[in-house]
Write a protein that holds these residues in place. Sequence first.
Motif, PDB file in Angstrom:
ATOM      1  N   GLU A   1       0.827  -1.205   0.000  1.00  0.00           N
ATOM      2  CA  GLU A   1       0.000   0.000   0.000  1.00  0.00           C
ATOM      3  C   GLU A   1       0.863   1.258   0.000  1.00  0.00           C
ATOM      4  O   GLU A   1       0.614   2.203  -0.752  1.00  0.00           O
ATOM      5  N   LEU A   2       1.900   1.266   0.838  1.00  0.00           N
ATOM      6  CA  LEU A   2       2.806   2.416   0.872  1.00  0.00           C
ATOM      7  C   LEU A   2       3.509   2.564  -0.481  1.00  0.00           C
ATOM      8  O   LEU A   2       3.641   3.676  -1.000  1.00  0.00           O
ATOM      9  N   ALA A   3       3.916   1.448  -1.074  1.00  0.00           N
ATOM     10  CA  ALA A   3       4.585   1.491  -2.374  1.00  0.00           C
ATOM     11  C   ALA A   3       3.667   2.077  -3.443  1.00  0.00           C
ATOM     12  O   ALA A   3       4.110   2.877  -4.275  1.00  0.00           O
ATOM     13  N   GLU A   4       2.405   1.683  -3.423  1.00  0.00           N
ATOM     14  CA  GLU A   4       1.465   2.215  -4.415  1.00  0.00           C
ATOM     15  C   GLU A   4       1.278   3.717  -4.249  1.00  0.00           C
ATOM     16  O   GLU A   4       1.348   4.468  -5.218  1.00  0.00           O
ATOM     17  N   GLN A   5       1.041   4.164  -3.018  1.00  0.00           N
ATOM     18  CA  GLN A   5       0.849   5.601  -2.820  1.00  0.00           C
ATOM     19  C   GLN A   5       2.132   6.380  -3.085  1.00  0.00           C
ATOM     20  O   GLN A   5       2.088   7.490  -3.601  1.00  0.00           O
TER      21      GLN A   5
END
Length: 157
Positions: free
Chosen positions: A92-96
Motif C-alpha cells: 500500500e505504501l509502495a502504491e501511494q
Amino acid sequence: MDARLNYFASPTATKALKHLMAAGRTLKGSPLPAATQELVALRVSQINGCAVCVDMHTKEAAAAGETSVRLNLVTAWREATVFTEAERAALELAEQGTRVADAADGVGDEVWARAAKHYDEEQLTALVVLVSFMNTANRLNIITRQPAGDYEVGQFH
C-alpha cells in the motif's frame, strides 16, 4: 523492440548507474525482508509499466522461493489472501509512493501508520528508499524502451 539507448556503451551512464546499482545492493542488505523487497519492486514496476523490471523482479523472487500464486496476485493484492498484513502495508505504501500525482498529499497518514505498525524505522527507511529507487529505475528503462524477457537471475548483482 530495440532500446533507444545502450546504457552500457555510454561513459556518462556507466558512471551514474554504478552509483545507482550500489544503492540497489545496499537495499538488498537492509533489514527489510527480502520477500517484501521483491514484492514491492514488482508492484512499483507493474504500476509504472516497466516490463524489464517486472521481468527481473518476477524471476528474482521466484528464484528466492516466492510462489507463482503470490507473484501472480501482486497486481490484486488487496483482494488476495496470500499476503501478510506487513506485506500488505508495504504494498500500500509502495502504491501511494509511486502514484504521488494521484493524491494531493502523497502517502497518507493512515497508510504510513499501517506500515509503521509492522516495520521499524530502519526498515521503513529501506522501504521508502526502495520505492524511490524502483521509480527511478523504471523511468530509466521506460524512457529508453529497454526490452524485457532476457533477464537472467543475478545478472545485475
